[in-house]
Design an enzyme around this catalytic site. Sequence first.
Site, PDB file in Angstrom:
ATOM      1  N   GLY A  14       0.783  -1.236   0.000  1.00  0.00           N
ATOM      2  CA  GLY A  14       0.000   0.000   0.000  1.00  0.00           C
ATOM      3  C   GLY A  14       0.812   1.283   0.000  1.00  0.00           C
ATOM      4  O   GLY A  14       0.299   2.337   0.400  1.00  0.00           O
ATOM      5  N   SER A  15       2.069   1.237  -0.489  1.00  0.00           N
ATOM      6  CA  SER A  15       2.835   2.494  -0.490  1.00  0.00           C
ATOM      7  C   SER A  15       2.287   3.480  -1.531  1.00  0.00           C
ATOM      8  O   SER A  15       2.324   4.696  -1.315  1.00  0.00           O
ATOM      9  CB  SER A  15       4.330   2.230  -0.715  1.00  0.00           C
ATOM     10  N   ASN A  16       1.755   2.971  -2.635  1.00  0.00           N
ATOM     11  CA  ASN A  16       1.120   3.882  -3.602  1.00  0.00           C
ATOM     12  C   ASN A  16      -0.171   4.451  -3.025  1.00  0.00           C
ATOM     13  O   ASN A  16      -0.491   5.626  -3.257  1.00  0.00           O
ATOM     14  CB  ASN A  16       0.852   3.175  -4.933  1.00  0.00           C
ATOM     15  N   MET A  92      -3.353  -7.207  -7.248  1.00  0.00           N
ATOM     16  CA  MET A  92      -2.743  -8.276  -8.029  1.00  0.00           C
ATOM     17  C   MET A  92      -3.767  -9.287  -8.557  1.00  0.00           C
ATOM     18  O   MET A  92      -3.473 -10.469  -8.689  1.00  0.00           O
ATOM     19  CB  MET A  92      -1.654  -8.974  -7.191  1.00  0.00           C
ATOM     20  N   LEU A  95      -8.765  -7.957 -13.604  1.00  0.00           N
ATOM     21  CA  LEU A  95     -10.186  -7.624 -13.639  1.00  0.00           C
ATOM     22  C   LEU A  95     -10.839  -8.252 -14.867  1.00  0.00           C
ATOM     23  O   LEU A  95     -10.219  -8.364 -15.926  1.00  0.00           O
ATOM     24  CB  LEU A  95     -10.382  -6.108 -13.709  1.00  0.00           C
ATOM     25  N   HIS A 111       1.981   0.251 -13.166  1.00  0.00           N
ATOM     26  CA  HIS A 111       2.757  -0.952 -13.451  1.00  0.00           C
ATOM     27  C   HIS A 111       4.242  -0.602 -13.394  1.00  0.00           C
ATOM     28  O   HIS A 111       4.659   0.428 -13.934  1.00  0.00           O
ATOM     29  CB  HIS A 111       2.380  -1.487 -14.836  1.00  0.00           C
ATOM     30  N   ASP A 147      -2.287  -5.043 -18.749  1.00  0.00           N
ATOM     31  CA  ASP A 147      -1.261  -3.993 -18.857  1.00  0.00           C
ATOM     32  C   ASP A 147      -1.203  -3.382 -20.260  1.00  0.00           C
ATOM     33  O   ASP A 147      -0.152  -2.911 -20.696  1.00  0.00           O
ATOM     34  CB  ASP A 147       0.132  -4.537 -18.464  1.00  0.00           C
ATOM     35  N   GLU A 176       7.088   5.904  -8.908  1.00  0.00           N
ATOM     36  CA  GLU A 176       5.661   5.561  -8.880  1.00  0.00           C
ATOM     37  C   GLU A 176       4.913   6.539  -7.972  1.00  0.00           C
ATOM     38  O   GLU A 176       3.822   7.005  -8.286  1.00  0.00           O
ATOM     39  CB  GLU A 176       5.449   4.137  -8.355  1.00  0.00           C
TER      40      GLU A 176
HETATM   41  C1  GAR Z   1       4.063  -1.459  -7.168  1.00  0.00           C
HETATM   42  O1  GAR Z   1       5.402  -1.530  -7.549  1.00  0.00           O
HETATM   43  C2  GAR Z   1       3.159  -1.550  -8.385  1.00  0.00           C
HETATM   44  O2  GAR Z   1       3.689  -0.923  -9.519  1.00  0.00           O
HETATM   45  C3  GAR Z   1       3.088  -3.045  -8.574  1.00  0.00           C
HETATM   46  O3  GAR Z   1       2.977  -3.565  -7.282  1.00  0.00           O
HETATM   47  C4  GAR Z   1       3.658  -2.696  -6.366  1.00  0.00           C
HETATM   48  C5  GAR Z   1       2.704  -2.366  -5.248  1.00  0.00           C
HETATM   49  O4  GAR Z   1       3.351  -1.651  -4.235  1.00  0.00           O
HETATM   50  N1  GAR Z   1       1.969  -3.394  -9.388  1.00  0.00           N
HETATM   51  C6  GAR Z   1       1.988  -4.410 -10.251  1.00  0.00           C
HETATM   52  O5  GAR Z   1       2.957  -5.137 -10.398  1.00  0.00           O
HETATM   53  C7  GAR Z   1       0.714  -4.603 -11.028  1.00  0.00           C
HETATM   54  N2  GAR Z   1       0.903  -5.542 -12.067  1.00  0.00           N
HETATM   55  P1  GAR Z   1       2.519  -0.910  -3.117  1.00  0.00           P
HETATM   56  O6  GAR Z   1       1.532  -1.946  -2.539  1.00  0.00           O
HETATM   57  O7  GAR Z   1       3.547  -0.524  -2.104  1.00  0.00           O
HETATM   58  O8  GAR Z   1       1.823   0.249  -3.733  1.00  0.00           O
END
Ligand code: GAR
Length: 190
Positions: A14-16, A92, A95, A111, A147, A176
């Site tokens: 969940g950092s994003n 992950m 959909l 991504h 993607d 990101e």
């Molecule tokens: C991120 O690096 C995102 O780009 C990737 O998962 C990570 C989630 O990090 N997403 C994918 O690979 C989607 N195919 P987060 O939970 O810290 O946001």
Amino acid sequence: MIKHPIGIFISGRGSNLKSIVDACKEKEYPAEVKVVFSNNKNAPGLSFAKENNLEAITLDYHKFKNTEEYEEKIISLLKPFDLELICLAGYMKILSKKLIGHYPNKIINIHPSLLPKYKGLNTHQRVLENNETKSGCTVHYVNHEMDGGKIILQREVEISAEDTETSVSKKVLKEEHIIYPEAIKLVLTK
Ligand code: GAR
């Protein structure tokens, strides 16, 4: 400034989610996170949601007969929030057209590669195996092709011979956290 209602889908850290929530705290930012959804009740990002008093919904896929029924339930649970945008942030699960069709052009994803290169999983590992000198991240619309939807924003990072999966992941994640809030703003104000 109108605060458009958005939802964030997560499966893990969940950092994003955090970077988006932080951006939403700005008075001039055009979005407000109304709900966090997770397919994983143990996602660490849910603790962040709780600490920030965000509405959080979790739903276990295995309790449903198929993706169609799972997504029908998601749609009904999200209905009260009147979401104008859904942001997949480390969600992950692929959909189906059920959810994508219900929110046409209203679902975006981040991504960790420079799409259209390195769709799918293990992007950093593949980037290193191929001796790439740059990688990055992409925010794009979600369509039926994994993607594969229209690109909204991208940011590059340089890769050196000393890089490891961990160091690339760290560099890319930093970018990101910059482009996802920017992309959301672009989409909501265009
Ligand atoms: C991120 O690096 C995102 O780009 C990737 O998962 C990570 C989630 O990090 N997403 C994918 O690979 C989607 N195919 P987060 O939970 O810290 O946001």
